[in-house]
Design an enzyme around this catalytic site. Structure first.
Site, PDB file in Angstrom:
ATOM      1  N   ASP A 100       0.854  -1.134   0.099  1.00 46.30           N
ATOM      2  CA  ASP A 100       0.068   0.017  -0.111  1.00 46.30           C
ATOM      3  C   ASP A 100       0.970   1.091  -0.066  1.00 46.30           C
ATOM      4  O   ASP A 100       1.878   1.324   0.917  1.00 46.30           O
ATOM      5  CB  ASP A 100      -0.875  -0.124   1.102  1.00 46.30           C
ATOM      6  CG  ASP A 100      -2.127   0.473   1.176  1.00 46.30           C
ATOM      7  OD1 ASP A 100      -2.198   1.810   0.568  1.00 46.30           O
ATOM      8  OD2 ASP A 100      -2.864  -0.068   1.357  1.00 46.30           O
ATOM      9  N   ASP A 202      -3.089   4.662  -2.615  1.00 40.29           N
ATOM     10  CA  ASP A 202      -3.885   5.091  -1.705  1.00 40.29           C
ATOM     11  C   ASP A 202      -4.661   6.687  -2.302  1.00 40.29           C
ATOM     12  O   ASP A 202      -3.930   7.568  -2.738  1.00 40.29           O
ATOM     13  CB  ASP A 202      -3.491   5.752  -0.183  1.00 40.29           C
ATOM     14  CG  ASP A 202      -4.528   5.833   0.767  1.00 40.29           C
ATOM     15  OD1 ASP A 202      -5.145   5.148   0.942  1.00 40.29           O
ATOM     16  OD2 ASP A 202      -4.495   7.162   1.096  1.00 40.29           O
ATOM     17  N   GLU A 265      -6.753   3.463  -5.755  1.00 43.20           N
ATOM     18  CA  GLU A 265      -7.975   3.748  -4.950  1.00 43.20           C
ATOM     19  C   GLU A 265      -8.657   4.821  -5.633  1.00 43.20           C
ATOM     20  O   GLU A 265      -8.194   5.926  -5.520  1.00 43.20           O
ATOM     21  CB  GLU A 265      -7.380   3.808  -3.437  1.00 43.20           C
ATOM     22  CG  GLU A 265      -8.646   3.710  -2.615  1.00 43.20           C
ATOM     23  CD  GLU A 265      -8.751   4.418  -1.334  1.00 43.20           C
ATOM     24  OE1 GLU A 265      -9.791   4.351  -0.597  1.00 43.20           O
ATOM     25  OE2 GLU A 265      -8.113   5.315  -1.151  1.00 43.20           O
ATOM     26  N   HIS A 326     -11.136  -2.577   3.824  1.00 49.23           N
ATOM     27  CA  HIS A 326     -10.916  -2.059   5.227  1.00 49.23           C
ATOM     28  C   HIS A 326     -11.633  -0.813   5.523  1.00 49.23           C
ATOM     29  O   HIS A 326     -11.626  -0.078   6.756  1.00 49.23           O
ATOM     30  CB  HIS A 326      -9.635  -1.905   5.501  1.00 49.23           C
ATOM     31  CG  HIS A 326      -8.957  -0.846   4.940  1.00 49.23           C
ATOM     32  ND1 HIS A 326      -8.816  -1.197   3.522  1.00 49.23           N
ATOM     33  CD2 HIS A 326      -8.384   0.323   5.135  1.00 49.23           C
ATOM     34  CE1 HIS A 326      -7.951  -0.021   3.044  1.00 49.23           C
ATOM     35  NE2 HIS A 326      -7.867   0.964   4.036  1.00 49.23           N
ATOM     36  N   ASP A 327     -12.198  -0.087   4.459  1.00 52.60           N
ATOM     37  CA  ASP A 327     -13.067   1.091   4.830  1.00 52.60           C
ATOM     38  C   ASP A 327     -14.646   1.018   4.787  1.00 52.60           C
ATOM     39  O   ASP A 327     -15.134   2.094   4.805  1.00 52.60           O
ATOM     40  CB  ASP A 327     -12.601   2.068   3.711  1.00 52.60           C
ATOM     41  CG  ASP A 327     -11.333   2.382   3.735  1.00 52.60           C
ATOM     42  OD1 ASP A 327     -10.673   2.483   4.792  1.00 52.60           O
ATOM     43  OD2 ASP A 327     -10.425   2.773   2.859  1.00 52.60           O
TER      44      ASP A 327
HETATM   45  C1  NOJ Z   1      -8.105   5.527   2.016  1.00 57.43           C
HETATM   46  C2  NOJ Z   1      -7.778   4.280   2.980  1.00 57.43           C
HETATM   47  O1  NOJ Z   1      -8.306   3.275   2.364  1.00 57.43           O
HETATM   48  C3  NOJ Z   1      -8.278   4.904   4.267  1.00 57.43           C
HETATM   49  O2  NOJ Z   1      -8.256   3.687   5.134  1.00 57.43           O
HETATM   50  C4  NOJ Z   1      -7.729   5.920   4.863  1.00 57.43           C
HETATM   51  O3  NOJ Z   1      -8.214   6.399   6.121  1.00 57.43           O
HETATM   52  C5  NOJ Z   1      -7.585   7.151   3.613  1.00 57.43           C
HETATM   53  N1  NOJ Z   1      -7.214   6.763   2.394  1.00 57.43           N
HETATM   54  C6  NOJ Z   1      -6.737   8.187   4.270  1.00 57.43           C
HETATM   55  O4  NOJ Z   1      -5.291   7.669   4.172  1.00 57.43           O
END
Ligand code: NOJ
Length: 532
Positions: A100, A202, A265, A326-327
Site C-alpha cells: 500500500d 491510496d 484507490e 478495510h473502509d
Molecule cells: C484511504 C484508505 O483506504 C483509508 O483507510 C484511509 O483512512 C484514507 N485513505 C486516508 O489515507
C-alpha cells in the site's frame, strides 16, 4: 485482444489488513511474522497476490495511512529483514506482494512536514499545501476534510493554513512540486528494488488540487446521515486533469521494471473512473472498481452496472471487481450471511481481477464496537452515523482456541463472537463450507481460463436472476445466480445442454443440465455448456 496475460489480470488478489491478520509476537496486533506464519493458508486458498495495507513507521493516527517514513517498517510490524523474509517466502510460493503506498499525504510527524512548517522560507516550504488565511482570518476556502470539519488547519508559526483531505495529522503533499514527485518516486523505487510486485495507491484521485483553489459547490443529494463531510461536492479538491501527468510518472517508473503493477484507490462514477486507465500506457493498470460495494444488492441493478462498466472500459482497460475492504462494512453484514455464497460466485466469475478482503472467505461479519472500544478516527470525529470502520477490521478468525488463533494477548479490536463456529480451521474441515466454495472457485479459474479471462455476455435468465456467459477458446460457461429466497426455474431455451461445474451449495457438481434448471433460493451455478 490480449497478448500475454499478466499475473494481475488472471490472478486473484487478497487484501491483508496487517494489524488484524495474525499476531506473531504476542502483543495483540498483527505483524509481518504473523503473515509469514499464514502463507500456507493463503497458498492453500489459491490466491495469486497479497496486498498489505500500510506497514511503514507511523504514529497510527489513521492506523498506518499517516506515514512518517516511506522507506522503513513500523517496529509494531517488524523490521526490513522481516519484510524481506516475507517477500521471499511469498515469492517462493508463487505469490506476489503488493504494498500500500500513501502518496497524497504524510503524517504530521514526517520530517518533511516538521521542516515545512518551521518557516515560510525553508527548503521544503512548498512541499505541502500552504495558503494564507481568508481576509477574515478563516480558512482559505470551503474545502472539507473527509474525516469531518474544515480541510484547513491553521499553523501559528507560518501564520498560514495547510490543507489536509483527511485528519489534520495527515497534511496533503503538494504534488505540483517536482521535488515532491521525485522524492515519492524514490520511495517507490526503494520497494521496487527490494522486489515488491506492485502498489495499491491510496486515494490516487486526490493527488492534484485545483490551482486556483476554487470553492466546492453544494452537494444537492446531501442529507445529515451522510456525514457533514459530504455537504459539498469534491469538484475542485479531487480528480483534477493534471493528476494524470503525475500518475504517468509513476507508471514510467514501474515500466522500468518487469511485471510490476499499480492499482489505484478511486471512488468516482464509472465514466470518471475509467479515465484513470490513462492513454498511451500512462495510467494505472487497475483503477479499483468499487461499484459492488456502493450499490444495492439487486440483480437488475448489478446487471446494469456490469453493462455500463464493460461499455465504458477503454480497449486496453482490464476490469476488476471488489466486494469489500478495510473502509467499508463487510459483505456478509451488508447482504446477510445467506447470500455470501452468491457474492463469492459473482466476485470470482465476473470478467476481471477480483480482490478479496481477508475474512470474507469465512463469512466474517462486522463486529459490534461499543463506544469505549472505538479506535477509528472517523468514528471518533463523526460518531453514531455508521461510518466507523472498526467493525470490518476485527481480527481474523483462525480457530476456536484462545484469541481465535489470532493472538494470545488481548486483541487491539474485539473478536467476532461467532469465532468458535466461523473460523478457518472449522470451515476447512467442512467440505461444503463457504471457505471451500471460495477455494474451489479460485482453483476453477486456473482450470477454466474462460472464467478468469474469457469474454462476458449477459444472459437473460428472468427476474431476480442474474446470468452471463463467459467464453474463451472453445470453453462456454454459463453463470446463473438466484437472488431470491425462493426456488426458481431457469429456462435455458434449449440453448445448451451440459453439466454443472459448480453450485454454491457444492453439492451438485457434475449434474447434467438440459433445457431447464431448478435453482434453490440464493443458489448460484456455473454450467459448462457443451460438456458431457
Ligand atoms: C484511504 C484508505 O483506504 C483509508 O483507510 C484511509 O483512512 C484514507 N485513505 C486516508 O489515507
Amino acid at each position: 485482444m490480449l497478448n500475454k496475460l499478466q499475473w494481475w489480470q488472471d490472478g486473484v488478489v487478497y487484501q491483508i489488513y496487517p494489524r488484524s491478520f495474525m499476531d506473531g509476537n504476542g502483543d495483540g496486533i498483527g505483524d509481518l511474522a504473523g503473515i509469514r506464519q499464514r502463507l500456507d493458508y493463503l497458498a492453500w486458498l489459491g490466491v495469486d497476490a497479497i496486498w498489505i495495507s500500510p506497514i511503514y513507521p507511523s504514529p497510527m493516527a489513521d492506523f498506518g495511512y499517516d506515514v512518517s517514513d516511506y522507506v522503513d517498517i513500523h517496529p509494531l510490524f517488524g523490521t526490513l529483514a522481516d519484510f524481506d523474509a516475507l517477500l521471499g517466502e511469498a515469492h517462493a510460493r508463487g505469490m506476489r506482494v503488493i504494498l500500500d503506498f500513501v502518496p497524497n499525504h504524510t503524517s504530521d510527524q514526517h520530517a518533511w512536514f516538521t521542516e515545512s512548517r518551521a518557516s515560510r522560507d525553508n527548503a521544503r516550504h512548498d512541499w505541502y499545501i500552504w495558503r494564507d488565511p481568508a481576509p477574515d482570518g478563516g480558512p482559505p476556502n470551503n474545502w472539507l476534510s473527509a474525516f469531518g470539519g474544515s480541510g484547513w488547519e491553521y499553523d501559528a508559526v507560518r501564520g498560514q493554513y495547510y490543507y489536509h483531505a483527511f485528519l489534520k495529522e495527515q497534511p496533503d503533499l503538494n504534488w505540483r512540486n517536482p521535488a515532491v514527485q521525485d522524492a515519492m518516486l524514490d520511495a517507490m523505487r526503494f520497494w521496487l528494488d527490494r522486489g515488491v510486485d506492485g502498489f495499491r495507491i491510496d486515494v490516487i484521485w486526490h493527488l492534484i488540487k485545483d490551482e486556483d483553489f476554487r470553492e466546492n459547490p453544494d452537494n444537492p443529494e446531501y442529507h445529515a446521515q451522510m456525514g457533514e463531510h459530504r455537504r459539498l461536492l469534491s469538484t475542485y479538491n479531487t480528480d483534477r486533469p493534471e493528476v494524470h501527468d503525475v500518475i504517468a510518472r509513476m507508471r514510467e517508473l514501474l515500466d522500468e521494471y518487469d511485471d510490476r503493477m499499480m492499482v489505484g484507490e478511486i471512488y468516482l462514477p464509472v465514466e470518471r473512473l475509467v479515465t484513470y486507465y490513462g492513454t498511451g500506457g500512462r495510467g494505472v493498470h487497475l483503477p479499483f472498481n468499487f461499484q459492488l460495494i456502493g450499490m444495492a444488492w439487486d440483480p437488475a441493478l448489478i446487471r446494469t452496472a456490469i453493462d455500463q462498466y464493460e461499455a465504458a472500459l477503454p480497449p486496453h482497460g482490464w476490469p476488476n471487481w471488489v466486494l469489500g475492504n478495510h473502509d467499508n462494512h463487510r459483505i456478509a453484514s451488508r447482504i446477510g450471511p445467506e447470500q455470501t455464497r452468491l457474492a463469492a460466485l459473482l466476485l470470482l466469475t465476473l470478467r476481471g481481477t477480483p480482490t478479496l478482503y481477508y475474512g470474507d472467505e469465512l463469512g466474517m461479519c462486522d463486529v459490534p464496537i461499543s463506544p469505549d472500544q472505538v479506535q477509528d478516527p472517523l468514528e471518533k470525529n463523526m460518531p453514531g452515523l455508521g461510518l466507523g470502520r472498526d467493525p470490518a477490521r476485527s481480527p481474523m478468525q483462525w480457530d476456536d482456541g484462545i484469541g481465535a488463533g489470532f493472538s494470545h494477548a488481548t486483541p487491539w479490536l474485539p473478536l467476532g463472537a461467532d469465532y468458535p463456529r466461523v473460523n478457518a480451521e472449522a470451515l476447512a474441515r467442512d467440505p461444503y463450507s463457504l471457505l471451500h466454495l471460495y477455494r474451489k472457485l479460485i482453483h476453477l479459474r486456473d482450470e477454466w481460463s474462460a472464467l478468469a479471462v474469457g469474454s462476458y455476455r449477459g444472459f437473460s435468465a428472468g427476474p431476480r436472476l442474474l446470468g452471463y456467459l463467459r467464453e474463451r477458446e472453445g470453453q462456454r460457461l454459463l453463470v446463473l445466480l438466484n437472488f431470491d429466497a425462493a426456488q426458481q426455474v431457469v429456462d435455458l431455451g434449449g440453448m445448451l445442454s451440459g453439466k454443472i461445474l459448480l453450485s454454491t451449495t457444492l453439492k451438485r457438481d457434475g449434474e447434467p443440465v438440459a433445457s431447464t434448471l431448478l435453482l434453490d433460493g440464493y443458489e448460484g451455478v456455473i454450467v459448462c455448456a457443451d460438456c458431457t
